[in-house]
Every structure is written in structure tokens, then in C-alpha cells.
Design an enzyme around this catalytic site. Structure first.
Site, PDB file in Angstrom:
ATOM      1  N   HIS A  92       3.648  91.777  84.919  1.00 27.87           N
ATOM      2  CA  HIS A  92       4.183  90.485  84.467  1.00 27.87           C
ATOM      3  C   HIS A  92       3.238  89.314  84.737  1.00 27.87           C
ATOM      4  O   HIS A  92       3.293  88.306  84.063  1.00 27.87           O
ATOM      5  CB  HIS A  92       5.561  90.211  85.071  1.00 27.87           C
ATOM      6  CG  HIS A  92       5.551  89.806  86.515  1.00 27.87           C
ATOM      7  ND1 HIS A  92       5.540  90.718  87.541  1.00 27.87           N
ATOM      8  CD2 HIS A  92       5.525  88.587  87.102  1.00 27.87           C
ATOM      9  CE1 HIS A  92       5.521  90.073  88.690  1.00 27.87           C
ATOM     10  NE2 HIS A  92       5.509  88.782  88.466  1.00 27.87           N
ATOM     11  N   GLU A  96      -1.399  85.959  82.848  1.00 27.29           N
ATOM     12  CA  GLU A  96      -1.537  84.664  83.499  1.00 27.29           C
ATOM     13  C   GLU A  96      -2.769  84.614  84.407  1.00 27.29           C
ATOM     14  O   GLU A  96      -3.493  83.626  84.444  1.00 27.29           O
ATOM     15  CB  GLU A  96      -0.262  84.425  84.326  1.00 27.29           C
ATOM     16  CG  GLU A  96      -0.361  83.328  85.344  1.00 27.29           C
ATOM     17  CD  GLU A  96       0.186  82.034  84.788  1.00 27.29           C
ATOM     18  OE1 GLU A  96       0.703  82.072  83.660  1.00 27.29           O
ATOM     19  OE2 GLU A  96       0.078  81.017  85.478  1.00 27.29           O
ATOM     20  N   ASP A  97      -3.012  85.705  85.125  1.00 27.42           N
ATOM     21  CA  ASP A  97      -3.973  85.649  86.218  1.00 27.42           C
ATOM     22  C   ASP A  97      -5.321  86.311  85.955  1.00 27.42           C
ATOM     23  O   ASP A  97      -6.182  86.310  86.820  1.00 27.42           O
ATOM     24  CB  ASP A  97      -3.375  86.308  87.475  1.00 27.42           C
ATOM     25  CG  ASP A  97      -2.204  85.516  88.006  1.00 27.42           C
ATOM     26  OD1 ASP A  97      -2.142  84.313  87.713  1.00 27.42           O
ATOM     27  OD2 ASP A  97      -1.362  86.103  88.696  1.00 27.42           O
TER      28      ASP A  97
HETATM   29 MN    MN Z   1       5.385  86.986  89.722  1.00 28.11          MN
END
Ligand code: MN
Length: 741
Positions: A92, A96-97
Site C-alpha cells: 500500500h 508513494e515511497d
Molecule cells: Mn501505511
């Protein structure tokens, strides 16, 4: 050997082992049998996450990968979700990372998974911006939710793990995240029927937002556990005997109340811990065959009520008509020994699992192999349809939407009937007008009243469970301002606001024309700049409001010289924080706001903080920094809606005993007694030297409730005062209260 002394290579090896150990424990927590295909998918999600987060650490210093593993494990073990959700839990945070994109996810795991991960990535951005951004993004989040509920379910797992590990965050972030959790995620979990998740989120939230109260309640709970267990054991003894005789298979659980629910009751009903605590509850879980569920539950009910007398007004049958979040259970409250009320819940094992784990368990019982399948979502459909209804309403702005949505989340339900006998579910507190809008916008807009159970009632009438409602309409009717006070459903509110906004706009057009004429008469130019000057002069919100006020003749252009107003120098409305003069309640130098020692601030009137209280600062527009208690009734909504305006604040440690006194409220409940006022004022003023500002005593039917406002130095001073009153009057309940002025 301390951690520093371990060579890097050894530490990395240890961590690698720990990561694998945690991954294996995730695999063990999956309850359904995995196909080889599924095993491979989960493994490759793990490998991807491991690579994406390889150089990252959490605030605790641990390898980042612990987090996604934990999230996936919550999904599998605590909510009972299937492979897709486990995979999404693991990856998840990847997009984003790291440099991996949604496209990469799609190629590796397919369309569905990539959509869910995309939704999860978007939610991330929700709360880091301004207030309306939050609401707008929240709205988007719910739009994705209607595509796939798993976005929300995995998000809840993510939030739960973050809450469990909140200790390592800064105080400011703790407050922000905890408030947001209480404001949005806990109600969301509730609405999805995830009882366990909801109550853990709530308890964890107040652990950070109301540290003192949380500590106090958990200490008291522990202290009284033995006595409580003893009482319950005695209470269930005769029930067990009869159930055995009737050959019913069952288990009985005592039901510990959550710290949050205790605190909420204390605040809502103004009662001390002891009185809330005295409400006991047990749950009888019957092991039953599908076709015998209802009759077995009622048999158990009749056994319980043969032994203990039930309170007829508190029997609820959620088995015949389940709640719309899927909850099924039979509730009653009976008089136990020593005159104590005990709540008894009766349900089958299936119902119990649904009640605690929510729809995921529901799906499992329906047939889902992967936890979720489309046709089995029918139960959630009604809810999603209602949300979509609000979302589709083009004019509802994001903040209003958020309010409406929250209304949908927190209300208890009632069931009412149309004249044809169709069942409608409405939130508790709904009026005939809500019901009318529930049927159709046109019916709502034209509603003039109703017949409830054949009696004529006004449109503001509050409906009760089981009412049969026939709406009366008139072609001449149209929505009015005051209607907003009569309705609680999001649908009705949105429709009424919509109508009012439209008609306001029409009126404003007329007002604009009137004002234009006036400008012409004075030979002035109808420029935006000039209009803004008038807006400020009349202290209205916007040019729309200005035009509207003109049309409504609240402002009459004929009677004023516009040129005078425009030529006068009008000071702009103050908005900067620092330029403001502190108001009279400002105390100096007792609170450190942010890292600065001399920022002006004032104490919020809604909660009247006193030294020793847990506090935070809120940057207002025009009134400088306001200091609130973190337990303030307004705190949750302030912190979660305007997180960026929160500023960490604390009482100075080395506070010299100043002359300052702070206003605080004390509530006293007891048996009526003529000398009570003089006795109290003697303790407070004479013995303690505390100044009272006001004292009110109300008696009813042999008991009294007193409210005293006093000036104290700090929380310790106040605690001493309360202890002193208690010592003199051991039979009274004495506790701190919000001042209501
Ligand atoms: Mn998280």
C-alpha cells in the site's frame, strides 16, 4: 551487549531474520487455504515491498517493512480479508515511497489490485492540506470507495497499525492523527460494522487526546476488575444451569466496556465513572443451526427473563430486523442482584462474528472464497447508494458534504413504514420532513405535514420506531430556512440547502440590479473593487450576500450615500494573527506557544484550561492563538479539520506561583440537604481560600445538582478542592465539569 556495539553486518542479519519471521507469521494468520497461485502472488508482493522500502525506517527506528507486513496481517487475521487485500496491505505504501508506479503494479498484479493501491495512495494526500482540501479529497476517497470497499478496509488496517505505533510520533502529530481517527476512521469502521476495529481506534485516540482521563479510567477499571468478575460470575450461575437443562450449547462472555464508551457516557450524562461502571453487560452466544437461530435466541431470552426481571422499554430485537450495517442480536436489560441493571445480549456464533468483524465475516458466510465478492456486497449497497446520492449532488460543497456524511455515520437507526407497509430506515431523530425527502425530493419540497399513525402532525414532528407515516403535500409549498432545523438526514439537508441557495441566487440578481441603479444615480462605477469595499463596510461574507441583503431590504441603497462609504478609509478586516491586541482574558507568560515564549494567546471559553491541563493552541482568524484543553468538546473537530492550524502549547514548567487564578467548574450531585450551600461555601471559601464566582443549586425529587465556578491556581489546586468536598460529604458525587456560560 548494547545495540551500538553490534556490528552493522550482524545487525542487518538479525533484522533480515526478524523480517522473515514476521512475514511467516503473516502467512500463518491467513485463515483460508491458499492455492499455489495465491501463495506466489503474496510472496511477490512481499518481495516488491521489501525492495521498495529497503532503505527506509519508521520513526521507531525499525525497518519500514514491518509496517506493511503488520497491515497485511491485520487485514488477514483481524478482519478476515482475502488474498487481494493482503497483497494490497503489503504494497500500500510502495507507489508513494519508491520509484515504482501504478503501471508497474498493474503489470505485476492486475487491474483490480492496482486500482485499490491507487485509491490508497490518494487517501494519503487527504489530510496534509487545508481544510477544504481535506473535505474535497475525502469526497474523492468515498468515490473510489463505491468502486471497491477494499480501499477503505485496507486503509482502516493501515490506520489501526499507525495508531498502535503512535508513541514514536511528535506530540503535535499524535494529536492530529488521533483526532482525525476519532473524527473519521472510527465512525467509518462502525458504519462498516467492524466493531473491534472501531473500539480499538477510539480507545487509542483518547489515549493521546485525553491522556489524563484515559489513564484514570484504565486505572479504575483494573482496580475493580476482581469485584466485577465476581458479580458477573454470580449473575450467570443460574442462567447457565437453566441453559444446560434446556440442552442449549452456548458460551457466555462478560463484555468489558471500552474506555472510550465509558468516557463518552460520563461526559454525555454528566455522571462520574462509578455510575457508568455500574452498568454490567454479558453476552450469551448460542451454538445454533441456521434454521433454528431465531428460536434458539428467543429460548435463551425467556430463560434469562424467567430468572431476572427485564426492563420492557429496553428490549431490542435486531434479529427480526437487522441494522443496516448487518448487526443482528437480541438485547435486553434485566434487574440483577443488588439492584444493578445488567445488559444481556443474545446472539448466535454467526451473528457474533459478523458483529465483531463486520461484512468481511458476512461475506465469508455467504460464500466468498476471497473474502469479498460482488453479489455478496448487497448489504453495503444501500449505504453506498445513499453516499452516492450525496456525492452526485453537484452543488453540495465539500465541507457541507463532510458534515452530511458524518451525520450518516453516527446516527442510530429507526424503522418506519409507508402507508403501503414498505419499510424505511432513518436515523434516530429523523422528522416527518426527513421521511418526505427520503421518499422523493418533490414530496419533501411540497410537504406541509403528515399523518403519523393516523394522527395529524407538523413537518417538524420527530418519528419513532414503528410509526406509519403518510405525507401531506401542497403545490404552494416550498422549502424555507427554518426547515434546516427540522431535518437530520444528509439527503434532506442537501436538498433544502440546494433550494435555498438557488433562490438566494435569484434574489441576489435582483439586489445587484438595484445596487447598480444606485451606483448610476451617484455616477459611480460599478467595479469589483468598490463592491468589495461595501462588503467590508457592511460586514457581510461576500458580494452575493451583499446583493441578497439589498434585495431583502436589509440594506437599503436609497438611504445611503455610497460615495461617502467609498471615500472613507475603511480599514481592512484584521486577519493577521500577530497584529491583534490580546483580549482581556489573555494571561501572559504562563504558556509556551510553539517554541516561543511571548506569543499572545487567550484561553478558550469553551473549555477554560487551567495550569496542569493537557492543552493545544489553535490559530484563529482575527483572534490570535486560542488555548484549548485537548479534552475540549470542540477539540476533535478542530484538530482533524484544521490540523495545520494547531500549534503545540504547554504550561511553563517552572511556573512561579503567580497571582493568576483560572476559572473552572465543579459539579456536585447528592441528596437534598438544607444546609448544603453554606456547607459548600464554607469548605470552598473559608477552608480553602478559593474564590467562588457563582454557585447554582437545583433540586428535584429529593436530589440536587450543584454547579460551582471557582478560581483556582492549577489542576492540583482543583483536585484538592474536590477531594476536600468529597471528604466532608462522602455520599456526594463531585467532579470537574465544563463551564457552560
Ligand atoms: Mn501505511
Amino acid at each position: 551487549m548494547s545495540e551500538q556495539e553490534i556490528p552493522v553486518a550482524v545487525r542487518e542479519e538479525l533484522e533480515r531474520k526478524e523480517i522473515l519471521k514476521r512475514y511467516k507469521s503473516l502467512l500463518r494468520s491467513i485463515r483460508h487455504d491458499l492455492t499455489n497461485e495465491q501463495k506466489k502472488t503474496i510472496r511477490s508482493a512481499f518481495d516488491l515491498a521489501l525492495d521498495a522500502h529497503k532503505d527506509m525506517r519508521r520513526k521507531t527506528g525499525e525497518p519500514y517493512i514491518y509496517h506493511p507486513i503488520a497491515v497485511a496481517k491485520i487485514a488477514a487475521q483481524e478482519i478476515g480479508l482475502g488474498t487481494t487485500s493482503i497483497v494490497c496491505g503489503l504494497i500500500h505504501d510502495v507507489v508513494e515511497d519508491s520509484n515504482y508506479t501504478i503501471e508497474d503494479i498493474k503489470r505485476k498484479f492486475g487491474e483490480k489490485t492496482s486500482k485499490i493501491v491507487d485509491g490508497l495512495t490518494k487517501i494519503k494526500e487527504v489530510f496534509d492540506h487545508t481544510d477544504s482540501m481535506q473535505a474535497e479529497n475525502f469526497r474523492k476517497m468515498l468515490l473510489t470507495l463505491s468502486d471497491d470497499v477494499r480501499v477503505i478496509l485496507v486503509k482502516l488496517c493501515d490506520r489501526l497499525h499507525n495508531m498502535r505505533t503512535l508513541d514514536s510520533m511528535s506530540r503535535k502529530n499524535q494529536l492530529k492523527i488521533a483526532s482525525e481517527t476519532l473524527f473519521l476512521y472510527a465512525p467509518l469502521a462502525h458504519r462498516l460494522g467492524l466493531y473491534n476495529v472501531k473500539s480499538e481506534l477510539e480507545d487509542l485516540s483518547i489515549k493521546y487526546t485525553q491522556r489524563e482521563a484515559y489513564k484514570e479510567i484504565s486505572l479504575k477499571l483494573n482496580a475493580k476488575k476482581a469485584a466485577r468478575d465476581r458479580y458477573i460470575r454470580k449473575f450467570i450461575e443460574p442462567i447457565k444451569k437453566k441453559l444446560d437443562e434446556a440442552n442449549i450449547k452456548y458460551t457466555i462472555k462478560g463484555r468489558p466496556k471500552s474506555i472510550y464508551s465509558i468516557l463518552k457516557k460520563m461526559n454525555q450524562q454528566d455522571i462520574p465513572f462509578e455510575q457508568v461502571f455500574d452498568l454490567f453487560a454479558i453476552r450469551i452466544i448460542v451454538d445454533s443451526l441456521p434454521e433454528k437461530e431465531k428460536s434458539d435466541c428467543w429460548t435463551a431470552y425467556s430463560i434469562v427473563t424467567d430468572i431476572y426481571k427485564p426492563n420492557p422499554s429496553r428490549t431490542r430485537d435486531w434479529i427480526t430486523t437487522p441494522k443496516s450495517n448487518g448487526y443482528e442480536s437480541l438485547h435486553t436489560t434485566v434487574m440483577g442482584n443488588d439492584g444493578k441493571w445488567v445488559e444481556v445480549q443474545i446472539r448466535t456464533e454467526r451473528m457474533d462474528e459478523i458483529a465483531e468483524k463486520g461484512y468481511a465475516a458476512h461475506w465469508k458466510y455467504k460464500d466468498g472464497k476471497d473474502g469479498i465478492n460482488n453479489e455478496a456486497q448487497s448489504g453495503v449497497d444501500g449505504w453506498l447508494a445513499r453516499i452516492k446520492d450525496i456525492l452526485d449532488n453537484p452543488s453540495s460543497n465539500a465541507l457541507e458534504f463532510l458534515d452530511d456524511f458524518k451525520l450518516q455515520l453516527i446516527h442510530e437507526e429507526i424503522f418506519v413504514f409507508t402507508p403501503n407497509g414498505d419499510l424505511k430506515k432513518l436515523p434516530k431523530g429523523a422528522s416527518t420532513l426527513d421521511f418526505a425527502f427520503e421518499i422523493h425530493t418533490q414530496v419533501g419540497s411540497k410537504c406541509i405535514g403528515a399523518k403519523v399513525n393516523n394522527r395529524l402532525v407538523p413537518l417538524s414532528h420527530t418519528l419513532s420506531n414503528g410509526d406509519q407515516v403518510e405525507i401531506l403535500t401542497s403545490e404552494k409549498q416550498h422549502p424555507r430556512d427554518e426547515w434546516l432545523q427540522y431535518v437530520v438526514t444528509g439527503k434532506a439537508i442537501a436538498r433544502i440547502r440546494n433550494y435555498l441557495r438557488e433562490s438566494k441566487r435569484e434574489l441576489a440578481e435582483k439586489g445587484k440590479e438595484l445596487l447598480k441603479k444606485r451606483f448610476h444615480k451617484e455616477k459611480l462605477e460599478f467595479l469589483d473593487d468598490n463592491i468589495q469595499k461595501l462588503v467590508r463596510y457592511f460586514k457581510v461574507q461576500s458580494s452575493l450576500d451583499l446583493f441578497y441583503s439589498v434585495a431583502k431590504e436589509l440594506i437599503t441603497p436609497d438611504k445611503l450615500e455610497i460615495s461617502n462609504i467609498l471615500n472613507k478609509k475603511i480599514a481592512p478586516t484584521p486577519s493577521a494573527v500577530k497584529t491583534n491586541t490580546p483580549n482581556s482574558s489573555t494571561k501572559k507568560n504562563e504558556i509556551v506557544v510553539g517554541d516561543e515564549y511571548d506569543l499572545p494567546y487567550s484561553l478558550a471559553k469553551c473549555c477554560n484550561p487551567i495550569p496542569g491541563d493537557d492543552i493545544f493552541g489553535f490559530i484563529t482568524i482575527g483572534e490570535g492563538v486560542k488555548i484549548h484543553r485537548t479534552s475540549c468538546p470542540n477539540a476533535v473537530s478542530l484538530m482533524s479539520n484544521y490540523g495545520y492550524r494547531i500549534i503545540k502549547s504547554q504550561w511553563k514548567d517552572t511556573m512561579v506561583k503567580t497571582e493568576s487564578r483560572f476559572l473552572a467548574g465543579v459539579k456536585i450531585i447528592g441528596i437534598d440537604d438544607v444546609g448544603i450551600v453554606s456547607s459548600l461555601s464554607e469548605i470552598i471559601s473559608k477552608n480553602m481560600g478559593v474564590n467562588m464566582k457563582a454557585i447554582t443549586i437545583e433540586s428535584h425529587e429529593g436530589t440536587f445538582e450543584g454547579m460551582i465556578s471557582v478560581f483556582v491556581e492549577d489542576t492540583k489546586h482543583l483536585d484538592d478542592l474536590i477531594a476536600n468536598i468529597k471528604q466532608k460529604h462522602p455520599m456526594m458525587d463531585v467532579f470537574r465539569m465544563e463551564l457552560t456560560s
